[in-house]
Each structure stands twice: as structure tokens, then as C-alpha cells.
Design a protein around this motif. Structure first.
Motif, mmCIF file in Angstrom:
data_model
loop_
_atom_site.group_PDB
_atom_site.id
_atom_site.type_symbol
_atom_site.label_atom_id
_atom_site.label_comp_id
_atom_site.label_asym_id
_atom_site.label_seq_id
_atom_site.Cartn_x
_atom_site.Cartn_y
_atom_site.Cartn_z
ATOM 1 N N PRO A 240 -28.150 32.505 -15.602
ATOM 2 C CA PRO A 240 -27.017 31.612 -15.310
ATOM 3 C C PRO A 240 -27.391 30.126 -15.410
ATOM 4 C CG PRO A 240 -27.087 33.381 -13.709
ATOM 5 C CD PRO A 240 -28.352 33.477 -14.512
ATOM 6 N N ALA A 241 -28.558 29.777 -14.917
ATOM 7 C CA ALA A 241 -28.991 28.381 -14.999
ATOM 8 C C ALA A 241 -29.232 27.971 -16.443
ATOM 9 C CB ALA A 241 -30.250 28.166 -14.164
ATOM 10 N N ILE A 242 -29.760 28.876 -17.254
ATOM 11 C CA ILE A 242 -29.996 28.570 -18.670
ATOM 12 C C ILE A 242 -28.676 28.381 -19.407
ATOM 13 C CG2 ILE A 242 -30.902 29.520 -20.836
ATOM 14 C CD1 ILE A 242 -33.123 30.832 -19.116
ATOM 15 N N VAL A 243 -27.680 29.211 -19.098
ATOM 16 C CA VAL A 243 -26.363 29.082 -19.728
ATOM 17 C C VAL A 243 -25.725 27.743 -19.350
ATOM 18 C CG1 VAL A 243 -24.011 30.018 -19.770
ATOM 19 C CG2 VAL A 243 -25.972 31.553 -19.963
ATOM 20 N N LEU A 244 -25.789 27.378 -18.073
ATOM 21 C CA LEU A 244 -25.228 26.098 -17.644
ATOM 22 C C LEU A 244 -25.987 24.923 -18.263
ATOM 23 C CD1 LEU A 244 -24.509 26.928 -13.900
ATOM 24 C CD2 LEU A 244 -22.838 26.633 -15.739
ATOM 25 N N LEU A 245 -27.287 25.070 -18.394
ATOM 26 C CA LEU A 245 -28.096 24.050 -19.060
ATOM 27 C C LEU A 245 -27.644 23.884 -20.508
ATOM 28 C CD1 LEU A 245 -30.626 22.184 -19.288
ATOM 29 C CD2 LEU A 245 -31.935 24.241 -19.765
ATOM 30 N N ALA A 246 -27.451 24.992 -21.211
ATOM 31 C CA ALA A 246 -27.038 24.935 -22.613
ATOM 32 C C ALA A 246 -25.652 24.315 -22.768
ATOM 33 C CB ALA A 246 -27.060 26.338 -23.218
ATOM 34 N N LEU A 247 -24.717 24.680 -21.899
ATOM 35 C CA LEU A 247 -23.371 24.101 -21.984
ATOM 36 C C LEU A 247 -23.390 22.599 -21.714
ATOM 37 C CD1 LEU A 247 -21.214 26.889 -20.299
ATOM 38 C CD2 LEU A 247 -21.291 26.265 -22.722
ATOM 39 N N ASN A 248 -24.205 22.170 -20.751
ATOM 40 C CA ASN A 248 -24.331 20.730 -20.506
ATOM 41 C C ASN A 248 -24.990 20.030 -21.687
ATOM 42 O OD1 ASN A 248 -23.286 19.777 -17.882
ATOM 43 N ND2 ASN A 248 -24.518 21.472 -17.127
ATOM 44 N N ALA A 249 -25.914 20.700 -22.343
ATOM 45 C CA ALA A 249 -26.553 20.123 -23.529
ATOM 46 C C ALA A 249 -25.534 19.943 -24.649
ATOM 47 C CB ALA A 249 -27.714 20.998 -23.980
ATOM 48 N N VAL A 250 -24.607 20.887 -24.788
ATOM 49 C CA VAL A 250 -23.545 20.764 -25.792
ATOM 50 C C VAL A 250 -22.679 19.543 -25.491
ATOM 51 C CG1 VAL A 250 -21.408 21.841 -26.638
ATOM 52 C CG2 VAL A 250 -23.494 23.196 -26.426
ATOM 53 N N VAL A 251 -22.314 19.368 -24.222
ATOM 54 C CA VAL A 251 -21.494 18.221 -23.830
ATOM 55 C C VAL A 251 -22.252 16.916 -24.076
ATOM 56 C CG1 VAL A 251 -20.380 17.070 -21.868
ATOM 57 C CG2 VAL A 251 -20.126 19.529 -22.168
ATOM 58 N N ALA A 252 -23.526 16.883 -23.729
ATOM 59 C CA ALA A 252 -24.329 15.671 -23.951
ATOM 60 C C ALA A 252 -24.474 15.381 -25.439
ATOM 61 C CB ALA A 252 -25.700 15.817 -23.292
ATOM 62 N N TYR A 253 -24.683 16.417 -26.241
ATOM 63 C CA TYR A 253 -24.817 16.222 -27.681
ATOM 64 C C TYR A 253 -23.514 15.708 -28.287
ATOM 65 C CZ TYR A 253 -25.761 17.061 -32.587
ATOM 66 O OH TYR A 253 -25.925 16.897 -33.939
ATOM 67 N N ALA A 254 -22.389 16.237 -27.815
ATOM 68 C CA ALA A 254 -21.096 15.788 -28.331
ATOM 69 C C ALA A 254 -20.849 14.313 -27.996
ATOM 70 C CB ALA A 254 -19.976 16.648 -27.756
ATOM 71 N N GLY A 255 -21.429 13.843 -26.910
ATOM 72 C CA GLY A 255 -21.262 12.448 -26.524
ATOM 73 C C GLY A 255 -22.471 11.590 -26.820
ATOM 74 N N ARG A 256 -23.246 11.995 -27.807
ATOM 75 C CA ARG A 256 -24.485 11.269 -28.105
ATOM 76 C C ARG A 256 -24.243 9.815 -28.476
ATOM 77 N NH1 ARG A 256 -23.135 14.765 -31.911
ATOM 78 N NH2 ARG A 256 -23.071 14.136 -34.100
#
Length: 140
Positions: A104-120
């Protein structure tokens, strides 16, 4: 001085990103609220970590702050980066201290990484906007 205009995202991409941001915000408000409320399982987990219950309060507060930042358009990246840091700590804690599944923590980490990448682009503008600090006696 030239300005670079980024092409607009397709509607479905923006809608999907808003959906992910909203989902993450709900998850982190719930998780942070449970930590602040003192759910017995979380109290026991943080006792097992060994840093004391103050760490549970700090983590819960930071999760709620990150969730709020995710919903603010110009602060989304800050929220995602904050939550990425928290999730890296959660993954490490699950793997080496608490045990159990870190998925679960890895999934949440990955989703936050997607959001951060989209707002790079926001990250680059934040870095440019911050004043460069130099050490006394050093010149750049």
C-alpha cells in the motif's frame, strides 16, 4: 527574453490527474486523521517503531497538510513531494522495522510520483523562484 508556452494537456489527462489527486487527498486525510485520533493499531505500530507517540502526531499532521496541498492547484507539487518523503519512510519502516506488506505504501508513493511528474514544470519554477543562498565568504 523569450517565453516558452507548453501545450495544453488533453482534457482526459487533466481529469484523470484531478481524480488521482482527489483520491490521494482522501486517503491521506483518512490516514492522517486516524493517526491524530489515536487508532489503537497505529498507536501500537508507532510504539514498535520506537520514536515515541510524538512521531505519530507529526506524521499524521504532515499527511493532512500534504493532502490539502494536493488539492491546491499551485501547491500540488509541494504536497506530492511531501507525501513522497513520507511514503519513502513508510516503505522503509514496513520493510525493516514493522514488517507486513509495504505494497500500500509503494502504491501511494507511485501515485504521488505521478502527480509530481505531471507538475514538474511547477518544480522548475519553484527552484527558480527561491533565492539562491551562498555561504558567507563564498562567491558564486
Amino acid at each position: 527574453m523569450s517565453t516558452i508556452v507548453a501545450p495544453a494537456r488533453p482534457y482526459w489527462t487533466s481529469a484523470a490527474l484531478w481524480f488521482v489527486r482527489g483520491l490521494l487527498a482522501l486517503v491521506f486525510v483518512a490516514a492522517g486523521g486516524a493517526k491524530l485520533y489515536g487508532v489503537p493499531m497505529l498507536v501500537e505500530n508507532f510504539q514498535h517503531i520506537g520514536l515515541g507517540q510524538w512521531f505519530r502526531y507529526v506524521t499524521g499532521g504532515l499527511e493532512i497538510i500534504g493532502a490539502i496541498l494536493l488539492l491546491l492547484p499551485h501547491k500540488t507539487v509541494l504536497g506530492a513531494l511531501l507525501l513522497i518523503c513520507i511514503m519513502v519512510g513508510a516503505v522503509i519502516t514496513h520493510l525493516f522495522i514493522i514488517g507486513g506488506s509495504a505494497v500500500p505504501a509503494i502504491v501511494l508513493l507511485a501515485l504521488n510520483a505521478v502527480v509530481a511528474y505531471a507538475g514538474r514544470g511547477q518544480i522548475a519554477s519553484l527552484v527558480k523562484a527561491s533565492p539562491a543562498k551562498t555561504l558567507p565568504g563564498k562567491t558564486s
